[in-house]
Design a protein around this motif. Structure first.
Motif, mmCIF file in Angstrom:
data_model
loop_
_atom_site.group_PDB
_atom_site.id
_atom_site.type_symbol
_atom_site.label_atom_id
_atom_site.label_comp_id
_atom_site.label_asym_id
_atom_site.label_seq_id
_atom_site.Cartn_x
_atom_site.Cartn_y
_atom_site.Cartn_z
ATOM 1 N N HIS A 7 9.949 -18.916 -27.469
ATOM 2 C CA HIS A 7 10.280 -17.880 -26.494
ATOM 3 C C HIS A 7 9.163 -17.804 -25.458
ATOM 4 C CE1 HIS A 7 11.132 -13.830 -24.936
ATOM 5 N NE2 HIS A 7 12.378 -14.098 -25.311
ATOM 6 N N TRP A 8 9.513 -17.469 -24.225
ATOM 7 C CA TRP A 8 8.516 -17.484 -23.150
ATOM 8 C C TRP A 8 7.419 -16.456 -23.364
ATOM 9 C CZ3 TRP A 8 7.588 -13.442 -19.749
ATOM 10 C CH2 TRP A 8 8.488 -12.382 -19.791
ATOM 11 N N LEU A 9 7.658 -15.408 -24.153
ATOM 12 C CA LEU A 9 6.637 -14.393 -24.385
ATOM 13 C C LEU A 9 5.574 -14.807 -25.395
ATOM 14 C CD1 LEU A 9 8.687 -11.087 -24.358
ATOM 15 C CD2 LEU A 9 6.972 -11.832 -22.710
ATOM 16 N N VAL A 10 5.786 -15.897 -26.115
ATOM 17 C CA VAL A 10 4.786 -16.340 -27.084
ATOM 18 C C VAL A 10 3.995 -17.544 -26.588
ATOM 19 C CG1 VAL A 10 6.028 -15.404 -29.072
ATOM 20 C CG2 VAL A 10 6.448 -17.757 -28.355
ATOM 21 N N ARG A 11 4.326 -18.040 -25.426
ATOM 22 C CA ARG A 11 3.572 -19.161 -24.855
ATOM 23 C C ARG A 11 2.241 -18.653 -24.303
ATOM 24 N NH1 ARG A 11 8.478 -20.725 -21.304
ATOM 25 N NH2 ARG A 11 9.950 -21.243 -22.934
ATOM 26 N N PRO A 12 1.128 -19.347 -24.609
ATOM 27 C CA PRO A 12 -0.191 -18.906 -24.127
ATOM 28 C C PRO A 12 -0.278 -18.775 -22.605
ATOM 29 C CG PRO A 12 -0.456 -20.565 -25.818
ATOM 30 C CD PRO A 12 1.013 -20.496 -25.505
ATOM 31 N N ALA A 13 0.359 -19.649 -21.869
ATOM 32 C CA ALA A 13 0.313 -19.564 -20.405
ATOM 33 C C ALA A 13 1.014 -18.302 -19.919
ATOM 34 C CB ALA A 13 0.949 -20.802 -19.787
ATOM 35 N N SER A 14 2.127 -17.953 -20.536
ATOM 36 C CA SER A 14 2.851 -16.744 -20.151
ATOM 37 C C SER A 14 2.045 -15.489 -20.480
ATOM 38 C CB SER A 14 4.196 -16.663 -20.866
ATOM 39 O OG SER A 14 5.018 -17.740 -20.481
ATOM 40 N N ILE A 15 1.386 -15.523 -21.626
ATOM 41 C CA ILE A 15 0.571 -14.371 -22.031
ATOM 42 C C ILE A 15 -0.565 -14.158 -21.044
ATOM 43 C CG2 ILE A 15 -0.965 -13.498 -23.826
ATOM 44 C CD1 ILE A 15 0.884 -14.906 -25.858
ATOM 45 N N ARG A 16 -1.230 -15.229 -20.617
ATOM 46 C CA ARG A 16 -2.309 -15.112 -19.621
ATOM 47 C C ARG A 16 -1.783 -14.559 -18.309
ATOM 48 N NH1 ARG A 16 -4.026 -19.806 -22.112
ATOM 49 N NH2 ARG A 16 -2.889 -21.123 -20.651
ATOM 50 N N LYS A 17 -0.622 -15.024 -17.886
ATOM 51 C CA LYS A 17 -0.034 -14.519 -16.635
ATOM 52 C C LYS A 17 0.324 -13.048 -16.748
ATOM 53 C CE LYS A 17 1.826 -18.989 -15.258
ATOM 54 N NZ LYS A 17 3.035 -19.808 -15.139
ATOM 55 N N LEU A 18 0.861 -12.635 -17.888
ATOM 56 C CA LEU A 18 1.196 -11.230 -18.086
ATOM 57 C C LEU A 18 -0.045 -10.352 -18.050
ATOM 58 C CD1 LEU A 18 3.949 -11.446 -20.833
ATOM 59 C CD2 LEU A 18 4.216 -10.589 -18.505
ATOM 60 N N TRP A 19 -1.119 -10.784 -18.739
ATOM 61 C CA TRP A 19 -2.371 -10.025 -18.718
ATOM 62 C C TRP A 19 -2.901 -9.899 -17.294
ATOM 63 C CZ3 TRP A 19 -4.867 -6.795 -21.714
ATOM 64 C CH2 TRP A 19 -4.601 -6.788 -23.071
ATOM 65 N N ALA A 20 -2.898 -10.998 -16.565
ATOM 66 C CA ALA A 20 -3.386 -10.969 -15.184
ATOM 67 C C ALA A 20 -2.526 -10.034 -14.338
ATOM 68 C CB ALA A 20 -3.391 -12.371 -14.598
ATOM 69 N N GLY A 21 -1.223 -10.086 -14.502
ATOM 70 C CA GLY A 21 -0.330 -9.212 -13.750
ATOM 71 C C GLY A 21 -0.547 -7.743 -14.079
ATOM 72 N N PHE A 22 -0.709 -7.431 -15.363
ATOM 73 C CA PHE A 22 -0.948 -6.046 -15.765
ATOM 74 C C PHE A 22 -2.269 -5.531 -15.210
ATOM 75 C CE2 PHE A 22 1.804 -6.863 -19.707
ATOM 76 C CZ PHE A 22 2.942 -6.430 -19.049
ATOM 77 N N ILE A 23 -3.301 -6.359 -15.242
ATOM 78 C CA ILE A 23 -4.603 -5.949 -14.714
ATOM 79 C C ILE A 23 -4.520 -5.690 -13.221
ATOM 80 C CG2 ILE A 23 -6.952 -6.781 -14.269
ATOM 81 C CD1 ILE A 23 -6.806 -8.103 -17.074
#
Length: 81
Positions: A7-23
């Motif tokens: 799933h796209w939410l468990v991919r490390p690249a997606s997680i980094r993008k989500l963190w960056a977006g939230f910040i």
């Protein structure tokens, strides 16, 4: 499950993008505080970023309170047996 089916939410690249977006969103929210006229009632609530740091401190306090309450209320694993 193969890596292609992850799933796209468990991919490390997606997680980094989500963190960056939230910040970025949180930083923009705090910076928007510069453009708001404040009407403080207690003095300190008119400081820059009051809502952000007050909310963070409140959240940390609730976590510590809940941990302490958990220590007070917890029972042994075999309590009901």
């Amino acid at each position: 499950m193969t890596p292609e089916q992850d799933h796209w939410l468990v991919r490390p690249a997606s997680i980094r993008k989500l963190w960056a977006g939230f910040i970025v969103v949180l930083a923009l929210t705090v910076l928007a505080d510069l453009f708001v006229e404040h009407h403080p009632h207690f003095g300190i609530d008119g400081t820059f970023g009051f809502g952000a740091w007050y909310g963070f401190i409140s959240c940390v306090a609730m976590v510590f309170f809940s941990k302490g309450l958990g220590l007070l209320l917890k029972r042994r694993d075999d309590y009901y047996e």
